[in-house]
Design a protein around this motif. Structure first.
Motif, short mmCIF file in Angstrom:
data_model
loop_
_atom_site.label_atom_id
_atom_site.label_comp_id
_atom_site.label_asym_id
_atom_site.label_seq_id
_atom_site.Cartn_x
_atom_site.Cartn_y
_atom_site.Cartn_z
N GLU A 106 -4.87 3.05 11.60
CA GLU A 106 -4.16 1.52 10.67
C GLU A 106 -5.80 -0.15 11.31
O GLU A 106 -6.75 0.23 10.21
N SER A 127 -8.83 1.06 10.68
CA SER A 127 -9.51 1.32 9.02
C SER A 127 -10.17 -0.23 8.58
O SER A 127 -10.97 -0.22 7.51
N SER A 160 -8.05 -2.24 7.56
CA SER A 160 -6.81 -3.19 6.25
C SER A 160 -6.01 -4.02 6.42
O SER A 160 -6.03 -4.16 7.76
N GLU A 161 -6.44 -4.44 5.56
CA GLU A 161 -5.04 -5.58 5.43
C GLU A 161 -3.63 -5.53 6.05
O GLU A 161 -3.06 -6.32 7.02
N ASN A 162 -2.70 -4.32 5.98
CA ASN A 162 -2.30 -3.67 6.82
C ASN A 162 -2.43 -3.83 8.13
O ASN A 162 -1.92 -4.21 9.29
N GLY A 163 -3.56 -3.28 8.70
CA GLY A 163 -4.82 -2.65 9.73
C GLY A 163 -4.33 -4.63 10.47
O GLY A 163 -4.00 -4.75 11.53
N THR A 164 -4.59 -5.29 10.13
CA THR A 164 -5.28 -6.63 10.43
C THR A 164 -3.68 -7.35 11.14
O THR A 164 -3.43 -7.67 11.76
N GLY A 196 0.85 -0.98 -0.21
CA GLY A 196 0.20 0.26 -0.28
C GLY A 196 1.10 1.30 -0.24
O GLY A 196 0.45 2.39 0.28
#
Length: 212
Positions: A62, A65, A67-71, A10
């Motif tokens: 994050e 949100s 998001s994949e990054n947040g997960t 991202g």
């Protein structure tokens, strides 16, 4: 070391180049728990037009949100792992690039020498200076215990542990930048108004330097 493709998800690879073009003024804000840096950051934003970023707040946002990054961040925290410096720095990078501003306070970061080295390697910029709120352990304890906000981490044992962690981790960062003439120390044990007068002097000088 800083080029994991997973952690760069991202974030465009040209981001560091864009950041150099933006020529942001970055100030690291460091101080022990209860040193009052949060209050002073709010004053700096109000009087000098800086944008204030907290590394912890960016990580929490994050995660929220979805998001994949947040997960990924959330899973690491759940597993008791330390979130890699690169993840936090990429979030800072993204926030700076998306901001319409060119002056930034980065609060509570870098926490250690590894954070510092990673920041400079990834961002390709150095801070204008480090604002260090110096305060005695006794005064910080008194403030934290007097906050009476029901925070679980505001008990004497935890406070002392947090203070030790700060000394062990962050003091080497302060010493590194001090060797480069980039540390501005503030006596944070004084009343809020007096502390801000010292802060105001430093930021007025910085604005004059930028304008010159």
């Amino acid at each position: 070391m800083f080029n994991s493709p997973i952690l760069q998800m991202g974030y465009p690879t040209e981001a560091s180049g864009s950041l150099i073009e933006k020529k942001p003024t970055v100030v690291f804000v460091l101080g022990g728990p209860g040193s009052g840096k949060g209050t002073q950051c709010a004053n700096i934003v109000k009087h000098f037009g800086y944008t204030h970023f907290s590394a912890g707040d960016l990580l929490r946002a994050e995660i929220k949100s979805g998001s994949e990054n947040g997960t990924m961040i959330q899973n690491m925290i759940k597993e008791g792992k330390i979130v890699p410096s690169e993840v936090t720095i990429r979030l800072l990078q993204k926030a700076i690039l998306q901001s319409g501003n060119d002056k930034f306070l980065i609060d509570g970061f870098p926490r250690n020498e590894e954070n510092r080295a990673a920041f400079e390697a990834i961002m390709l910029i150095e801070p204008a200076f480090v604002l260090y709120f110096e305060c005695s352990e006794g005064e910080m304890e008194r403030r934290l215990l007097g906050r009476n906000q029901g925070r679980e981490d505001d008990n004497i044992e935890t406070i002392r542990k947090r203070f030790r962690v700060f000394l062990e981790s962050s003091i080497p960062v302060i010493e590194y930048y001090e060797s480069k003439g980039k540390v501005r120390k503030i006596n944070a044990g004084k009343p809020i108004e007096e502390v801000f007068e010292a802060v105001r002097t430093i930021f007025t000088a910085q604005d004059d330097k930028i304008a010159a």
